[in-house]
Scaffold this motif. Structure first.
Motif, PDB file in Angstrom:
ATOM      1  N   ARG A  57       2.886   0.531  -0.372  1.00  0.00           N
ATOM      2  CA  ARG A  57       3.900   1.474   0.096  1.00  0.00           C
ATOM      3  C   ARG A  57       3.330   2.268   1.269  1.00  0.00           C
ATOM      4  O   ARG A  57       2.122   2.526   1.333  1.00  0.00           O
ATOM      5  CB  ARG A  57       4.296   2.465  -1.006  1.00  0.00           C
ATOM      6  N   GLU A  61       5.941   7.576   2.611  1.00  0.00           N
ATOM      7  CA  GLU A  61       7.136   7.376   1.798  1.00  0.00           C
ATOM      8  C   GLU A  61       6.778   6.564   0.540  1.00  0.00           C
ATOM      9  O   GLU A  61       7.115   5.396   0.413  1.00  0.00           O
ATOM     10  CB  GLU A  61       8.226   6.644   2.601  1.00  0.00           C
ATOM     11  N   PRO A  62       6.097   7.191  -0.427  1.00  0.00           N
ATOM     12  CA  PRO A  62       5.699   6.455  -1.632  1.00  0.00           C
ATOM     13  C   PRO A  62       6.876   5.967  -2.459  1.00  0.00           C
ATOM     14  O   PRO A  62       6.762   4.988  -3.187  1.00  0.00           O
ATOM     15  CB  PRO A  62       4.853   7.474  -2.400  1.00  0.00           C
ATOM     16  N   VAL A  63       8.020   6.659  -2.355  1.00  0.00           N
ATOM     17  CA  VAL A  63       9.251   6.255  -3.041  1.00  0.00           C
ATOM     18  C   VAL A  63      10.352   6.155  -1.999  1.00  0.00           C
ATOM     19  O   VAL A  63      10.513   7.077  -1.188  1.00  0.00           O
ATOM     20  CB  VAL A  63       9.655   7.268  -4.133  1.00  0.00           C
ATOM     21  N   PRO A  64      11.124   5.060  -1.982  1.00  0.00           N
ATOM     22  CA  PRO A  64      12.214   4.957  -1.005  1.00  0.00           C
ATOM     23  C   PRO A  64      13.164   6.138  -1.082  1.00  0.00           C
ATOM     24  O   PRO A  64      13.486   6.631  -2.177  1.00  0.00           O
ATOM     25  CB  PRO A  64      12.916   3.650  -1.413  1.00  0.00           C
ATOM     26  N   ARG A  77       7.709   5.819  -8.867  1.00  0.00           N
ATOM     27  CA  ARG A  77       6.508   6.570  -8.484  1.00  0.00           C
ATOM     28  C   ARG A  77       5.346   6.281  -9.438  1.00  0.00           C
ATOM     29  O   ARG A  77       4.175   6.369  -9.059  1.00  0.00           O
ATOM     30  CB  ARG A  77       6.834   8.059  -8.463  1.00  0.00           C
ATOM     31  N   MET A  82       3.325  -0.329  -7.505  1.00  0.00           N
ATOM     32  CA  MET A  82       3.740   0.386  -6.310  1.00  0.00           C
ATOM     33  C   MET A  82       2.729   1.459  -5.901  1.00  0.00           C
ATOM     34  O   MET A  82       3.046   2.372  -5.141  1.00  0.00           O
ATOM     35  CB  MET A  82       5.114   1.036  -6.531  1.00  0.00           C
ATOM     36  N   ASN A  83       1.505   1.337  -6.422  1.00  0.00           N
ATOM     37  CA  ASN A  83       0.439   2.275  -6.107  1.00  0.00           C
ATOM     38  C   ASN A  83      -0.837   1.525  -5.764  1.00  0.00           C
ATOM     39  O   ASN A  83      -1.036   0.382  -6.182  1.00  0.00           O
ATOM     40  CB  ASN A  83       0.173   3.192  -7.302  1.00  0.00           C
ATOM     41  N   TYR A 287       1.964  -2.297   4.138  1.00  0.00           N
ATOM     42  CA  TYR A 287       2.071  -1.244   5.146  1.00  0.00           C
ATOM     43  C   TYR A 287       0.672  -0.818   5.573  1.00  0.00           C
ATOM     44  O   TYR A 287      -0.202  -0.572   4.731  1.00  0.00           O
ATOM     45  CB  TYR A 287       2.831  -0.042   4.569  1.00  0.00           C
ATOM     46  N   CYS A 304       4.560  -2.421   9.349  1.00  0.00           N
ATOM     47  CA  CYS A 304       4.817  -3.184   8.131  1.00  0.00           C
ATOM     48  C   CYS A 304       4.658  -4.682   8.399  1.00  0.00           C
ATOM     49  O   CYS A 304       5.034  -5.172   9.470  1.00  0.00           O
ATOM     50  CB  CYS A 304       6.236  -2.891   7.624  1.00  0.00           C
TER      51      CYS A 304
END
Length: 400
Positions: A57, A61-64, A77, A82-83, A287, A304
């Protein structure tokens, strides 16, 4: 018609000639129309996925933004996939231990439940619902809530999709709240009775091992609940796509269908080749955390890269006759489950679920519905190749 660009390729009737052109002429390039770098060859895909500066990510912007304030955003999150960094490592280890534990559980036979569900719905519905039922059962959710859990998981998946309409996003947020409450309740029940066999309690112990500072005590329950839901989310489309694309491959070749129906022990080989030849996950993204040089090109922080796994799976530098479907390949050497630190730990589980599902389907009158597979279309996803199978009703031919 050729896909306009790599993002449009996943649901295309046949994106593979386009992918082959990318691998041959543009293994790593910048697509000006998308504003993305694109990695398509096996070498460039591995280079991106193994680079420490390529994150899952963007840091800003860790969360859309579309669902960041909803319960779906709160789950997103907390998902390990996603981390990056220590948090990812700790939770991934716990999930891997749980999946390995499930693999050792040989006594659980879900065939009767799968047949029962198949008698209640169409094939199109079943390929999405049954994998979620299976994972929900393994997590220890009460059998009576599994139909709702499957429906909520479907709503959550749709709400997370890029470009989803606002009402779909909101419905996904509500589904996330309901899933969170149900999984938390099951976790509390398992921990209250000190159940050594409870999967959620096991995951909580694994993620919260003494000495790990990445997940503190206050956050532990939220992390376990979120990542248990993450398993449901990951299996909804991806496993349905694996089952569906395997059925399409078998329906195209009646001789192979007959051989596999007579010898279900061939299914793992078939799945390996489907995962290479026509995988359910076609691409992913990375990213840049800082400026870097990849495959001879200078990329700036924040840019990206679209990583086209499906193209790399047909790279002629890796696979002999890559566009031939061959279940007897000695080494699949595919990238369908990623590469490097974020390689998916669920490969064995996904294949096990798919084998079980296909064994049930092959023991029905499926062969009588071959014509219904002639014009199967795909869900309009940006990264997944998930067929919308015919809405046929199948009849089991197994002897109870």
């Amino acid at each position: 018609m050729t896909p306009l660009h790599p993002v449009a390729a996943a649901p295309h009737p046949d994106p593979y000639p386009f992918y082959a052109e990318l691998v041959a002429t543009r293994p790593f390039y910048r697509d000006a129309s998308l504003g993305l770098w694109v990695a398509s060859s096996a070498r460039s895909v591995r280079a991106v996925l193994s680079s420490p500066v390529c994150l899952v990510r963007p840091r800003a912007e860790p969360v859309p933004r579309g669902f960041g304030e909803l319960a779906s955003g709160a789950l997103f999150r907390q998902w390990a996939r996603m981390n990056d960094g220590p948090f990812h490592g700790v939770v991934r280890r716990g999930i891997g231990a749980l999946i390995e534990r499930w693999g050792a559980m040989r006594g659980v036979d879900a065939r009767a439940r799968a047949r029962r569900l198949l008698s209640e719905c169409s094939l199109q519905e079943w390929v999405f619902w049954w994998p979620v039922h299976s994972i929900g059962g393994l997590l220890g959710l009460p059998p009576g809530v599994l139909p709702e859990v499957a429906a909520w998981t479907g709503d959550l998946v749709k709400g997370l999709a890029p470009g989803a309409e606002q009402d779909v996003v909101l419905r996904g947020g509500l589904a996330a709240e309901r899933l969170r409450a149900e999984v938390r309740s099951a976790l509390e029940a398992q921990t209250a009775r000190g159940s050594e066999g409870g999967a959620l309690a096991f995951l909580m112990r694994e993620v919260g091992l003494p000495g790990d500072s990445a997940v503190d005590a206050e956050r532990l329950v939220d992390v376990v609940v979120a990542n248990a839901i993450g398993l449901l989310v990951q299996t909804h489309d991806a496993t349905a796509g694996l089952i569906g694309n395997t059925l399409r491959a078998l329906m195209r070749e009646p001789t192979l269908f007959a051989e596999v129906a007579a010898r279900p022990a061939l299914l793992p080989q078939v799945l390996d080749e489907v995962l290479r030849y026509d995988p359910p996950v076609q691409n992913t993204r990375r990213y840049l955390a800082e400026d870097a040089v990849l495959e001879g090109h200078t990329l700036a922080a924040g840019e990206c890269v679209l990583v086209v796994l499906a193209a790399a799976n047909r790279d002629a530098q890796v696979h002999h006759e890559p566009h031939r479907f061959d279940i007897h390949r000695e080494q699949p050497a595919r990238l369908s489950f990623g590469w490097g630190a974020h390689g998916c730990p669920g490969e064995v589980l996904a294949k096990s679920l798919a084998v079980g599902a296909l064994e049930v389907l092959l023991a029905t009158d499926l062969a009588l519905h071959r014509e219904a597979f002639a014009d199967v279309r795909f869900l309009p996803l940006l990264n997944g190749r998930v067929p919308l199978l015919p809405s046929v009703r199948l009849t089991s031919q197994e002897v109870e």
